[in-house]
Design a protein around this motif. Structure first.
Motif, PDB file in Angstrom:
ATOM      1  N   ALA A   1    -101.753  93.907   9.123  1.00 54.95           N
ATOM      2  CA  ALA A   1    -101.038  92.641   9.287  1.00 54.95           C
ATOM      3  C   ALA A   1    -100.021  92.730  10.411  1.00 54.95           C
ATOM      4  O   ALA A   1     -99.869  91.794  11.217  1.00 54.95           O
ATOM      5  CB  ALA A   1    -100.345  92.258   7.974  1.00 54.95           C
ATOM      6  N   ASP A   2     -99.297  93.841  10.482  1.00 52.51           N
ATOM      7  CA  ASP A   2     -98.316  94.018  11.558  1.00 52.51           C
ATOM      8  C   ASP A   2     -98.999  94.059  12.923  1.00 52.51           C
ATOM      9  O   ASP A   2     -98.508  93.474  13.902  1.00 52.51           O
ATOM     10  CB  ASP A   2     -97.523  95.310  11.343  1.00 52.51           C
ATOM     11  CG  ASP A   2     -96.617  95.241  10.123  1.00 52.51           C
ATOM     12  OD1 ASP A   2     -96.315  94.118   9.666  1.00 52.51           O
ATOM     13  OD2 ASP A   2     -96.211  96.303   9.618  1.00 52.51           O
ATOM     14  N   LEU A   3    -100.142  94.737  12.998  1.00 47.29           N
ATOM     15  CA  LEU A   3    -100.881  94.827  14.256  1.00 47.29           C
ATOM     16  C   LEU A   3    -101.481  93.478  14.637  1.00 47.29           C
ATOM     17  O   LEU A   3    -101.660  93.190  15.828  1.00 47.29           O
ATOM     18  CB  LEU A   3    -101.976  95.888  14.148  1.00 47.29           C
ATOM     19  CG  LEU A   3    -101.463  97.330  14.125  1.00 47.29           C
ATOM     20  CD1 LEU A   3    -102.541  98.279  13.606  1.00 47.29           C
ATOM     21  CD2 LEU A   3    -101.001  97.764  15.513  1.00 47.29           C
ATOM     22  N   ASP A   4    -101.788  92.656  13.633  1.00 42.64           N
ATOM     23  CA  ASP A   4    -102.285  91.310  13.903  1.00 42.64           C
ATOM     24  C   ASP A   4    -101.283  90.535  14.749  1.00 42.64           C
ATOM     25  O   ASP A   4    -101.651  89.884  15.741  1.00 42.64           O
ATOM     26  CB  ASP A   4    -102.541  90.594  12.575  1.00 42.64           C
ATOM     27  CG  ASP A   4    -102.967  89.154  12.764  1.00 42.64           C
ATOM     28  OD1 ASP A   4    -104.165  88.907  12.951  1.00 42.64           O
ATOM     29  OD2 ASP A   4    -102.088  88.266  12.740  1.00 42.64           O
ATOM     30  N   VAL A   5    -100.016  90.586  14.383  1.00 39.41           N
ATOM     31  CA  VAL A   5     -98.983  89.897  15.156  1.00 39.41           C
ATOM     32  C   VAL A   5     -98.884  90.487  16.559  1.00 39.41           C
ATOM     33  O   VAL A   5     -98.785  89.753  17.549  1.00 39.41           O
ATOM     34  CB  VAL A   5     -97.618  89.972  14.438  1.00 39.41           C
ATOM     35  CG1 VAL A   5     -96.516  89.369  15.301  1.00 39.41           C
ATOM     36  CG2 VAL A   5     -97.685  89.249  13.098  1.00 39.41           C
ATOM     37  N   GLN A   6     -98.928  91.813  16.657  1.00 37.59           N
ATOM     38  CA  GLN A   6     -98.863  92.459  17.970  1.00 37.59           C
ATOM     39  C   GLN A   6    -100.037  92.046  18.853  1.00 37.59           C
ATOM     40  O   GLN A   6     -99.874  91.828  20.065  1.00 37.59           O
ATOM     41  CB  GLN A   6     -98.839  93.975  17.812  1.00 37.59           C
ATOM     42  CG  GLN A   6     -97.587  94.534  17.161  1.00 37.59           C
ATOM     43  CD  GLN A   6     -97.633  96.045  17.057  1.00 37.59           C
ATOM     44  OE1 GLN A   6     -98.136  96.736  17.935  1.00 37.59           O
ATOM     45  NE2 GLN A   6     -97.116  96.575  15.960  1.00 37.59           N
ATOM     46  N   PHE A   7    -101.218  91.938  18.261  1.00 38.86           N
ATOM     47  CA  PHE A   7    -102.415  91.554  19.004  1.00 38.86           C
ATOM     48  C   PHE A   7    -102.249  90.159  19.606  1.00 38.86           C
ATOM     49  O   PHE A   7    -102.486  89.952  20.799  1.00 38.86           O
ATOM     50  CB  PHE A   7    -103.623  91.598  18.062  1.00 38.86           C
ATOM     51  CG  PHE A   7    -104.928  91.210  18.697  1.00 38.86           C
ATOM     52  CD1 PHE A   7    -105.711  92.160  19.335  1.00 38.86           C
ATOM     53  CD2 PHE A   7    -105.379  89.900  18.635  1.00 38.86           C
ATOM     54  CE1 PHE A   7    -106.932  91.809  19.913  1.00 38.86           C
ATOM     55  CE2 PHE A   7    -106.593  89.534  19.218  1.00 38.86           C
ATOM     56  CZ  PHE A   7    -107.371  90.493  19.859  1.00 38.86           C
ATOM     57  N   HIS A   8    -101.828  89.221  18.785  1.00 41.07           N
ATOM     58  CA  HIS A   8    -101.663  87.853  19.278  1.00 41.07           C
ATOM     59  C   HIS A   8    -100.546  87.767  20.315  1.00 41.07           C
ATOM     60  O   HIS A   8    -100.657  87.021  21.293  1.00 41.07           O
ATOM     61  CB  HIS A   8    -101.391  86.910  18.104  1.00 41.07           C
ATOM     62  CG  HIS A   8    -102.607  86.606  17.293  1.00 41.07           C
ATOM     63  ND1 HIS A   8    -103.478  85.580  17.581  1.00 41.07           N
ATOM     64  CD2 HIS A   8    -103.128  87.230  16.199  1.00 41.07           C
ATOM     65  CE1 HIS A   8    -104.463  85.561  16.705  1.00 41.07           C
ATOM     66  NE2 HIS A   8    -104.272  86.553  15.855  1.00 41.07           N
ATOM     67  N   MET A   9     -99.490  88.535  20.106  1.00 38.87           N
ATOM     68  CA  MET A   9     -98.393  88.503  21.071  1.00 38.87           C
ATOM     69  C   MET A   9     -98.819  89.098  22.402  1.00 38.87           C
ATOM     70  O   MET A   9     -98.417  88.611  23.469  1.00 38.87           O
ATOM     71  CB  MET A   9     -97.190  89.280  20.504  1.00 38.87           C
ATOM     72  CG  MET A   9     -95.879  88.988  21.219  1.00 38.87           C
ATOM     73  SD  MET A   9     -95.347  87.268  21.025  1.00 38.87           S
ATOM     74  CE  MET A   9     -95.318  86.742  22.735  1.00 38.87           C
ATOM     75  N   ALA A  10     -99.670  90.127  22.371  1.00 39.54           N
ATOM     76  CA  ALA A  10    -100.161  90.739  23.607  1.00 39.54           C
ATOM     77  C   ALA A  10    -100.987  89.735  24.410  1.00 39.54           C
ATOM     78  O   ALA A  10    -100.963  89.756  25.652  1.00 39.54           O
ATOM     79  CB  ALA A  10    -100.985  91.981  23.295  1.00 39.54           C
ATOM     80  N   ILE A  11    -101.713  88.864  23.717  1.00 36.20           N
ATOM     81  CA  ILE A  11    -102.487  87.829  24.414  1.00 36.20           C
ATOM     82  C   ILE A  11    -101.550  86.832  25.090  1.00 36.20           C
ATOM     83  O   ILE A  11    -101.760  86.435  26.238  1.00 36.20           O
ATOM     84  CB  ILE A  11    -103.428  87.113  23.433  1.00 36.20           C
ATOM     85  CG1 ILE A  11    -104.519  88.077  22.971  1.00 36.20           C
ATOM     86  CG2 ILE A  11    -104.051  85.870  24.078  1.00 36.20           C
ATOM     87  CD1 ILE A  11    -105.390  87.538  21.852  1.00 36.20           C
ATOM     88  N   VAL A  12    -100.493  86.435  24.391  1.00 40.63           N
ATOM     89  CA  VAL A  12     -99.512  85.528  24.981  1.00 40.63           C
ATOM     90  C   VAL A  12     -98.861  86.181  26.201  1.00 40.63           C
ATOM     91  O   VAL A  12     -98.655  85.530  27.235  1.00 40.63           O
ATOM     92  CB  VAL A  12     -98.451  85.122  23.938  1.00 40.63           C
ATOM     93  CG1 VAL A  12     -97.347  84.306  24.588  1.00 40.63           C
ATOM     94  CG2 VAL A  12     -99.098  84.334  22.805  1.00 40.63           C
TER      95      VAL A  12
ATOM     96  N   ALA B   1    -107.784  98.602  18.747  1.00 37.85           N
ATOM     97  CA  ALA B   1    -108.279  99.894  18.254  1.00 37.85           C
ATOM     98  C   ALA B   1    -107.425 100.390  17.097  1.00 37.85           C
ATOM     99  O   ALA B   1    -107.942 100.934  16.106  1.00 37.85           O
ATOM    100  CB  ALA B   1    -108.287 100.913  19.390  1.00 37.85           C
ATOM    101  N   ARG B   2    -106.116 100.206  17.197  1.00 39.12           N
ATOM    102  CA  ARG B   2    -105.228 100.590  16.096  1.00 39.12           C
ATOM    103  C   ARG B   2    -105.480  99.710  14.871  1.00 39.12           C
ATOM    104  O   ARG B   2    -105.390 100.155  13.725  1.00 39.12           O
ATOM    105  CB  ARG B   2    -103.774 100.486  16.551  1.00 39.12           C
ATOM    106  CG  ARG B   2    -103.378 101.521  17.601  1.00 39.12           C
ATOM    107  CD  ARG B   2    -102.014 101.213  18.193  1.00 39.12           C
ATOM    108  NE  ARG B   2    -100.978 101.174  17.177  1.00 39.12           N
ATOM    109  CZ  ARG B   2     -99.780 100.611  17.358  1.00 39.12           C
ATOM    110  NH1 ARG B   2     -99.485 100.037  18.509  1.00 39.12           N
ATOM    111  NH2 ARG B   2     -98.904 100.633  16.398  1.00 39.12           N
ATOM    112  N   MET B   3    -105.803  98.445  15.104  1.00 40.25           N
ATOM    113  CA  MET B   3    -106.120  97.538  14.005  1.00 40.25           C
ATOM    114  C   MET B   3    -107.393  97.987  13.294  1.00 40.25           C
ATOM    115  O   MET B   3    -107.468  97.989  12.049  1.00 40.25           O
ATOM    116  CB  MET B   3    -106.283  96.115  14.541  1.00 40.25           C
ATOM    117  CG  MET B   3    -106.410  95.049  13.476  1.00 40.25           C
ATOM    118  SD  MET B   3    -106.653  93.388  14.173  1.00 40.25           S
ATOM    119  CE  MET B   3    -105.123  93.197  15.095  1.00 40.25           C
ATOM    120  N   GLU B   4    -108.403  98.398  14.064  1.00 37.77           N
ATOM    121  CA  GLU B   4    -109.630  98.912  13.472  1.00 37.77           C
ATOM    122  C   GLU B   4    -109.350 100.162  12.633  1.00 37.77           C
ATOM    123  O   GLU B   4    -109.919 100.321  11.546  1.00 37.77           O
ATOM    124  CB  GLU B   4    -110.637  99.253  14.568  1.00 37.77           C
ATOM    125  CG  GLU B   4    -111.326  98.054  15.192  1.00 37.77           C
ATOM    126  CD  GLU B   4    -112.412  98.463  16.157  1.00 37.77           C
ATOM    127  OE1 GLU B   4    -113.552  97.981  16.028  1.00 37.77           O
ATOM    128  OE2 GLU B   4    -112.120  99.283  17.059  1.00 37.77           O
TER     129      GLU B   4
END
Length: 259
Positions: free
Chosen positions: A147-158, A132-135
């Motif tokens: 771009a910063d939220l992109d990394v956070q998103f992928h890390m949250a999946i891990v 939602a923050r990325m949107e």
């Protein structure tokens, strides 16, 4: 007989074990400052001498560092996965970048599968909130935040995969990505059309994990990183062509000057 006397655990040892678990499970992150001594002792229900003893033990084993006048911090151990000379090589060779993407496709594909099966409701809430923050960042045309939220998103999946070895390995990889070791994320996020596509990819990944569909989650993740690979190959090809064009122009200019 194989029996041992039951002994009460020392308070300092109990503190050590608790902080170790928090670091191992990724709750306490590298570089994170621990609460002030008095506050931390109160939270733990322990005396300050016991806390000091525990922190000294953790510092001796390289898990905590203390800074005079600043307090105690979780040690920044992410870079230890690779030696600095190797990290420097990563940043200067295209081969390393594409191998990095291949590694991510394999490991993150597995992480997405596991997240679809093992994510708790809280995990799903975290991933959805980051998206939602990325949107929101996308809507206000803030590529750096996106771009910063992109990394956070992928890390949250891990993190939602609930595998501590995978967690710390990927944190190390993403830390180098944030530092620009593998590629400049601005090359992707400064392009509006690519940003639109990336956002749709993240939405598909989120929805497949929320649907508890491991196959779809892995496929969505693979499509996303495959697109990044194609985009970067196209960028590098264009950059190489431009360099050749400039060499030709400079040679022509030099020839005209001599004439």
């Amino acid at each position: 007989m194989p029996f041992q006397k039951i002994e009460t655990e020392r308070v300092a040892d109990a503190i050590v074990r608790q902080i170790e678990r928090l670091i191992l499970r990724g709750v306490l992150r590298p570089g994170e400052r621990l609460p002030a001594e008095r506050d931390l002792a109160n939270r733990l229900g322990a005396s300050r001498p016991s806390l000091r003893e525990a922190l000294a033990d953790l510092e001796h084993r390289g898990l905590v560092t203390t800074r005079p006048g600043a307090g105690a911090y979780v040690a920044d151990v992410l870079g230890n996965a690779f030696a600095p000379p190797l990290i420097a090589l990563f940043s200067t060779h295209e081969e390393a970048f594409f191998d990095y993407l291949a590694f991510r496709r394999d490991l993150e594909g597995l992480a997405a599968r596991r997240a679809a099966s093992h994510a708790t409701p809280t995990d799903l809430d975290v991933i959805a909130r980051i998206f939602a923050r990325m949107e929101a960042a996308h809507a206000r045309s803030d590529p750096q935040a996106e771009a910063d939220l992109d990394v956070q998103f992928h890390m949250a999946i891990v993190e939602a995969a609930h595998n501590v070895v995978m967690l710390h390995m990927m944190r190390s990889m993403f830390e180098m990505l944030k530092r620009g070791v593998f590629y400049n994320r601005g090359l992707l996020f400064d392009n509006g059309d690519i940003r639109d596509t990336l956002l749709s990819h993240h939405r598909a990944i989120l929805e497949s994990i929320e649907a508890r569909d491991p196959d779809a989650a892995q496929a969505a993740l693979d499509d996303h990183l495959g697109f990044i690979e194609q985009a970067m190959r196209a960028h590098l090809k264009t950059a190489a062509q431009e360099q050749t064009a400039r060499l030709r122009r400079d040679h022509l200019t030099a020839t005209e000057t001599r004439a």
